[in-house]
Design a protein around this motif. Sequence first.
Motif: not given
Length: 423
Positions: A38-67
Amino acid sequence: MRTLALDGRTGASGDMLLGALLAAGADPAVLDPVEDALGIRYSITDTIRNGIGATAVDVLFDPEAMDHDHDDEHEHGHGSDGDGSGDRHAEGAGPHRSYREVVDLVESMGLAPDVESRAIEVFTILGEAEAAVHDESLESIHFHEVGADDAIADVVGAVALLSDLDPDRVVTTPLAVGGGETSMSHGSYPIPGPAVVEIAERADWSIRGGPVERELLTPTGAAILAGVAEGSETLPALRVDGSGYGAGDAEFPEHPNVLRAIVGESEELAREEISVLETNVDDVPPEVLGGLQETLADVGARDVSILPVTMKKSRPGHLVKVICRPEDAQRVARRLAEETGTLGVRANPGAHRWVASRRIETVTVEIDRVEYEVDVKVASDESNEVYDVSAEYDDAAAVAGETGRPIREIVRLAEAVWHDERM
């Protein structure tokens, strides 16, 4: 039975499923082919939701968005479907596509057969729901947000991660849909939206309103779960091996916006939908029959049995019986015909089987003052009552080869040791 249980009290979306499966132990490397296709990249990061540690996933398409970091303070909605509660992806996520165009794209990715078939099943569920809402045919329906590259990345990525976890069973508690109204291409509509309702009608699980006035169950999340999960009013009894949380984009004051995934061994017998394929053959070489277990498993067969039968005019032959998932039946039947040359394959769709909880335990047997380890398969019912204990043939054969004893003797000895130690 290895079970993946999902807790849907704050709904589900494509990105939440991606995060939950990764957090529960799926290998992110299985997403590489989807990124390449697809020419995309999955951005996988750790985050917090109301005190609970969770994994967030974003789909990025262009080099600027990947930063850009996923946790930048933007106004995002709950899910990944462009459903009116905000779009978590960059503009230019890809064109709207027809159902056939989406299927062709998935088939061009070079995915493993089980991943490809399940992804297509999810898009068929989406397409049939959209077709029912708009009173169109499946082949004429055009996906809008769910036909864009980001939504395709959510579906195929979730299916690939699920295949990597390889549970025998997926269950979900009732899925919260939220409340209020959602924006659609033809105006606003009360939550849940029409497509989600159509998908829920086809699914095994149930939905419930609340707990917030936002859209919580997106069409993509609903379709993925309709394709893979059965419903359960409560979490099943599990011996937990792993767990994790997938983060939604929005943050709610009183409710952690996360989807919880728990992986473990279930003590229940599970109902599994199957198709049973059969054919009679009388001129297939034994080498071909002997290889059917492997060749049919490659395209989705769960079990292959070959039985001697007497055919018309008293000719000896074989009955080949194959168990597979309904969505794999056509591919399995075609491979069966290609391998055997049969002119017809009978199908019994809509059946089901009850699958026992199975676990492997190791016992130590002593022969002539030498100890040997033998694996034993233990089958139990939903109350964890053991009803069958069987020594693994390969282990018993190996011990028999070393000791000169009959295999049957080793099998009986190993099973007796298990009973003496555990019962």
